[in-house]
Design an enzyme around this catalytic site. Structure first.
Site, PDB file in Angstrom:
ATOM      1  CG  PHE A 214      71.737  -5.066  83.165  1.00  0.00           C
ATOM      2  CD1 PHE A 214      71.677  -3.786  83.703  1.00  0.00           C
ATOM      3  CD2 PHE A 214      70.660  -5.515  82.407  1.00  0.00           C
ATOM      4  CE1 PHE A 214      70.571  -2.971  83.477  1.00  0.00           C
ATOM      5  CE2 PHE A 214      69.557  -4.702  82.188  1.00  0.00           C
ATOM      6  CZ  PHE A 214      69.514  -3.430  82.729  1.00  0.00           C
TER       7      PHE A 214
ATOM      8  CG  ASP B 298      75.744  -6.114  77.706  1.00  0.00           C
ATOM      9  OD1 ASP B 298      75.862  -4.948  77.277  1.00  0.00           O
ATOM     10  OD2 ASP B 298      74.670  -6.563  78.169  1.00  0.00           O
TER      11      ASP B 298
ATOM     12  CE1 TYR C 208      68.956   1.807  77.347  1.00  0.00           C
ATOM     13  CE2 TYR C 208      68.356   0.755  75.281  1.00  0.00           C
ATOM     14  CZ  TYR C 208      68.637   0.663  76.639  1.00  0.00           C
ATOM     15  OH  TYR C 208      68.595  -0.554  77.257  1.00  0.00           O
ATOM     16  CE  LYS C 209      71.833   1.172  79.651  1.00  0.00           C
ATOM     17  NZ  LYS C 209      72.230  -0.227  79.937  1.00  0.00           N
TER      18      LYS C 209
ATOM     19  NE  ARG D 241      73.255   3.560  87.515  1.00  0.00           N
ATOM     20  CZ  ARG D 241      72.897   2.860  86.434  1.00  0.00           C
ATOM     21  NH1 ARG D 241      73.663   1.877  86.011  1.00  0.00           N
ATOM     22  NH2 ARG D 241      71.792   3.150  85.790  1.00  0.00           N
TER      23      ARG D 241
END
Ligand SMILES: *Cc1c(COP(=O)(O)O)cnc(C)c1O
Length: 453
Positions: free
Chosen positions: A154, A235, A260-261, A413
């Site tokens: 990322f 991570d 938040y995911k 995704r």
């Protein structure tokens, strides 16, 4: 440094993928009745009612922003109410007290990552926590100056690592080793281990690659790093709340993630970090008063006395209102159980992959490719479906009420969230994926990505 290898589109379907555009009629696995039967037999189906599902949509973007639950809503409203009622008294009198909110929520989160209650603290956000931890554990000395990461990381992680190297007077061009992907989708653990030379001062890896959804073998990588005396951190933004971890058992040094995911705590909600207890007492690289020994924090002394546990890595006053939803959300995780959630997640991603292949969507004339590893042990929480017209298909899906997301150059995704996605949702989405191509519907939509994809 690695470029984005564009070998996939030339490769066509992978071995084992159907070349036949017709459904394998021998199988009843693609029927609507089968989808409904899977839902009827699902012990976690009841959790769907606890969430606010956007009306008229099938939401498959919970790997980017999880949905609001009634539980998270209740704890958020309660935090507002307590602020209204208690004012500053809330630091000690709120339920739970704001003063130790990070520690309390950390203890509730710890079982999800296989850690002791004092090894996890809820604080900061992914990139900020990454900075705080790398500033602590990246100690370049002599020949050991390099950080190992991956070429499919990322971007925020790469920016942060590069900056941390610069802050130590190094040059990311030579000191940041981004292990190349062989296929543009995945990174081989063997290649990462091969990069762990005696010039490496730190290894920092994603648990799950954000694009393909590959789950790395954290245990094996941690063992290899420890053998070589190199600190290793992960991570876990794409695995926290989706994939159970055993950080203590694997002996990893540190980790960070967002909430938040998959943890469904809302946009910009507070993240978490883990520090293995063998590092307790280490002076944090980015110290702040919130990491001070709690009993003496308000002595306001200038000498550093860090908290005993991972709480020492907190920097600032916690954003109480942005933390509140996590409390309600974690209650759901405690009820559902991370192992049961993982089992359903794997069944659902496997089911979606099976539908895509059995319905012939990977035939050349339809053109989808599955970018996610087929081996469940190597799969995170989402399915990466690749298509040369991926951006257009993503928009066409949205127009039909399905919310996926798109990652350039060609990845759609799709994340079935075991708490609120049904098998019937997935069955409908597979049909739409086919219709959008067969009718040419996707051509009506523009190419390229949106400002927020
Ligand atoms: C989502 C994500 C981030 C986002 O970082 P923030 O600091 O929360 O904005 C960082 N790293 C990875 C691997 C992610 O998946």
């Amino acid at each position: 440094m690695v470029g984005w290898a564009r070998v996939r589109s030339r490769n066509g379907p992978h071995p084992g993928e159907s070349m036949n555009p017709e459904p394998r009629t021998a199988s009843d696995l693609t029927t609507e009745a089968h989808a409904l039967a899977l839902d009827a037999a699902d012990p976690l189906a009841r959790f769907r009612d606890r969430f606010y599902l956007p009306p008229g949509t099938i939401y498959l973007d919970g790997n980017s922003l999880g949905l609001l639950s009634r539980d998270a809503e209740a704890t958020t409203l309660s935090a507002l109410e307590q602020w209204k009622r208690l004012g500053i008294g809330g630091w000690l009198e709120a339920e739970p007290p704001w003063f130790t909110l990070g520690e309390e929520l950390g203890a509730l989160l710890a079982p999800l990552v296989g850690a002791g209650p004092d090894e996890v603290v809820v604080t900061g956000t992914t990139t900020v926590n990454l900075h705080a931890l790398v500033a602590t554990f990246y100690q370049p000395a002599g020949r050991r100056r390099k950080i190992v990461a991956t070429g499919l990381d990322f971007p925020s992680d790469v920016y942060a690592l590069g900056n941390q190297i610069r802050l130590r007077g190094g040059d990311p061009g030579s000191d940041l080793v981004l292990v190349a992907s062989r296929d543009g989708r995945t990174v081989a653990e063997a290649d990462i281990v091969a990069a762990m030379s005696d010039e490496v001062a730190l290894v920092l890896l994603p648990s799950v690659l954000y694009r393909s959804g590959q789950l790395l073998d954290l245990a094996a990588l941690a063992a290899a790093a420890r053998e070589r005396g190199i600190p290793i951190g992960f991570d876990c933004a794409h695995s926290a709340g989706a994939v159970p971890h055993q950080f203590d058992e694997w002996g990893i040094d540190f980790a960070c993630w967002c909430s938040y995911k998959y943890l469904n705590a809302g946009p910009g909600s507070v993240g978490g970090l883990y520090v293995n207890r063998r590092h307790f007492g280490t002076i944090p690289g980015l110290a702040g008063w919130w990491g001070y020994q709690k009993e003496r924090q308000f002595d306001m002394r200038h000498d550093w006395e860090g908290a005993a546990g991972a709480g020492a890595w907190q920097i600032s006053t916690p954003p109480v209102l942005a933390t509140a939803p996590l409390l309600g959300s974690l209650r759901i995780f405690a009820e559902a159980g991370i192992d049961r959630l993982r089992a359903k997640s794997l069944t659902q991603t496997g089911y979606l992959i099976d539908l895509v292949t059995m319905l012939g969507l990977t035939a050349p004339e339809i053109g989808y490719r599955i970018g996610t590893p087929r081996d469940p042990a190597r799969r995170g929480g989402h399915v990466a479906l690749e298509h040369d017209a991926g951006a257009r298909i993503g928009r066409a899906l949205k127009a039909r009420g399905v919310v996926p997301d798109f990652r350039p150059p060609d990845v759609i995704r799709l994340a079935p969230i075991p708490l609120y996605t049904s098998y019937h949702d997935l069955w409908r989405v597979a049909g739409l994926l086919r219709d959008i191509i067969e009718t040419g519907e996707f051509r009506r939509f523009g190419d390229g990505r949106d400002l927020v994809a």
